[in-house]
Design a protein around this motif. Structure first.
Motif, PDB file in Angstrom:
ATOM      1  N   ASN A  83       0.839  -1.193   0.000  1.00 23.02           N
ATOM      2  CA  ASN A  83       0.000   0.000   0.000  1.00 23.02           C
ATOM      3  C   ASN A  83       0.877   1.247   0.000  1.00 23.02           C
ATOM      4  O   ASN A  83       2.078   1.170   0.293  1.00 23.02           O
ATOM      5  N   SER A  84       0.259   2.367  -0.305  1.00 26.37           N
ATOM      6  CA  SER A  84       0.968   3.650  -0.313  1.00 26.37           C
ATOM      7  C   SER A  84       2.266   3.543  -1.104  1.00 26.37           C
ATOM      8  O   SER A  84       3.342   3.947  -0.644  1.00 26.37           O
ATOM      9  N   LEU A  85       2.156   3.003  -2.282  1.00 23.51           N
ATOM     10  CA  LEU A  85       3.345   2.728  -3.087  1.00 23.51           C
ATOM     11  C   LEU A  85       4.037   4.016  -3.520  1.00 23.51           C
ATOM     12  O   LEU A  85       3.398   5.047  -3.764  1.00 23.51           O
ATOM     13  N   LYS A  86       5.358   3.922  -3.575  1.00 23.69           N
ATOM     14  CA  LYS A  86       6.189   5.056  -3.954  1.00 23.69           C
ATOM     15  C   LYS A  86       7.011   4.675  -5.189  1.00 23.69           C
ATOM     16  O   LYS A  86       7.298   3.491  -5.406  1.00 23.69           O
ATOM     17  N   PRO A  87       7.438   5.651  -5.971  1.00 24.03           N
ATOM     18  CA  PRO A  87       8.273   5.330  -7.134  1.00 24.03           C
ATOM     19  C   PRO A  87       9.518   4.525  -6.755  1.00 24.03           C
ATOM     20  O   PRO A  87       9.962   3.677  -7.546  1.00 24.03           O
ATOM     21  N   GLU A  88      10.033   4.745  -5.573  1.00 27.15           N
ATOM     22  CA  GLU A  88      11.243   4.017  -5.161  1.00 27.15           C
ATOM     23  C   GLU A  88      10.970   2.550  -4.830  1.00 27.15           C
ATOM     24  O   GLU A  88      11.896   1.784  -4.568  1.00 27.15           O
ATOM     25  N   ASP A  89       9.702   2.152  -4.857  1.00 28.17           N
ATOM     26  CA  ASP A  89       9.375   0.736  -4.689  1.00 28.17           C
ATOM     27  C   ASP A  89       9.509  -0.029  -6.008  1.00 28.17           C
ATOM     28  O   ASP A  89       9.410  -1.262  -6.023  1.00 28.17           O
ATOM     29  N   THR A  90       9.711   0.689  -7.083  1.00 29.65           N
ATOM     30  CA  THR A  90       9.873   0.056  -8.387  1.00 29.65           C
ATOM     31  C   THR A  90      11.062  -0.884  -8.374  1.00 29.65           C
ATOM     32  O   THR A  90      12.173  -0.502  -7.998  1.00 29.65           O
ATOM     33  N   ALA A  91      10.833  -2.122  -8.783  1.00 32.42           N
ATOM     34  CA  ALA A  91      11.898  -3.126  -8.755  1.00 32.42           C
ATOM     35  C   ALA A  91      11.363  -4.435  -9.316  1.00 32.42           C
ATOM     36  O   ALA A  91      10.162  -4.573  -9.586  1.00 32.42           O
ATOM     37  N   VAL A  92      12.251  -5.380  -9.468  1.00 26.56           N
ATOM     38  CA  VAL A  92      11.854  -6.768  -9.697  1.00 26.56           C
ATOM     39  C   VAL A  92      11.754  -7.410  -8.319  1.00 26.56           C
ATOM     40  O   VAL A  92      12.683  -7.317  -7.513  1.00 26.56           O
ATOM     41  N   TYR A  93      10.633  -8.033  -8.056  1.00 23.70           N
ATOM     42  CA  TYR A  93      10.383  -8.649  -6.757  1.00 23.70           C
ATOM     43  C   TYR A  93      10.485 -10.162  -6.873  1.00 23.70           C
ATOM     44  O   TYR A  93       9.946 -10.769  -7.816  1.00 23.70           O
TER      45      TYR A  93
END
Length: 126
Positions: A83-93
């Motif tokens: 939740n409350s996702l931020k651009p810095e959460d962008t990644a391969v998970y």
């Protein structure tokens, strides 16, 4: 032992997303499952871990209060609610597994996880 992460995509900042990790070939009750992420040009980072019983969870400071890990051992599934996702959460998970008994009561490290699935990419747009 197989793990497969899914659920990636494109999300706007502030939005939510759920990733799934399907596991097979082992009994989920006896394994830590961890979610990791790797952004372009950065090292792989541990995000959340949950032990076999679900009684112990560990969160990276960067996701506390925003991400939640849960598991359904009967379905052999582990989930990452974001939740409350931020651009810095962008990644391969990625999701990965580690033997619960080998870790014991210590906090697992990345090197404890020896079974890895293919990652799923998601991007948070600003």
């Amino acid at each position: 032992v197989q793990l497969q992460a899914s659920g990636g995509g494109l999300v706007q900042a502030g939005g939510s997303l759920r990733l799934s990790c399907a596991v097979s070939g082992f009994t989920l009750d006896y394994y830590y499952i961890g979610w990791f992420r790797q952004a372009p040009g950065k090292e792989r980072e541990g995000v959340l871990y949950i032990n076999g019983s679900g009684g112990s969870t560990y969160y990276a400071d960067s996701v506390k209060g925003r991400f939640t890990i849960s598991r359904d051992n009967a379905k052999n599934m582990v989930y990452l609610e974001m939740n409350s996702l931020k651009p810095e959460d962008t990644a391969v998970y990625y999701c990965a597994a580690a033997d619960d008994e080998e870790i014991g009561s210590t906090i697992p490290t990345t090197s404890d996880f020896d079974s890895w699935g293919q990652g799923t990419q998601f991007t948070v747009s600003s």
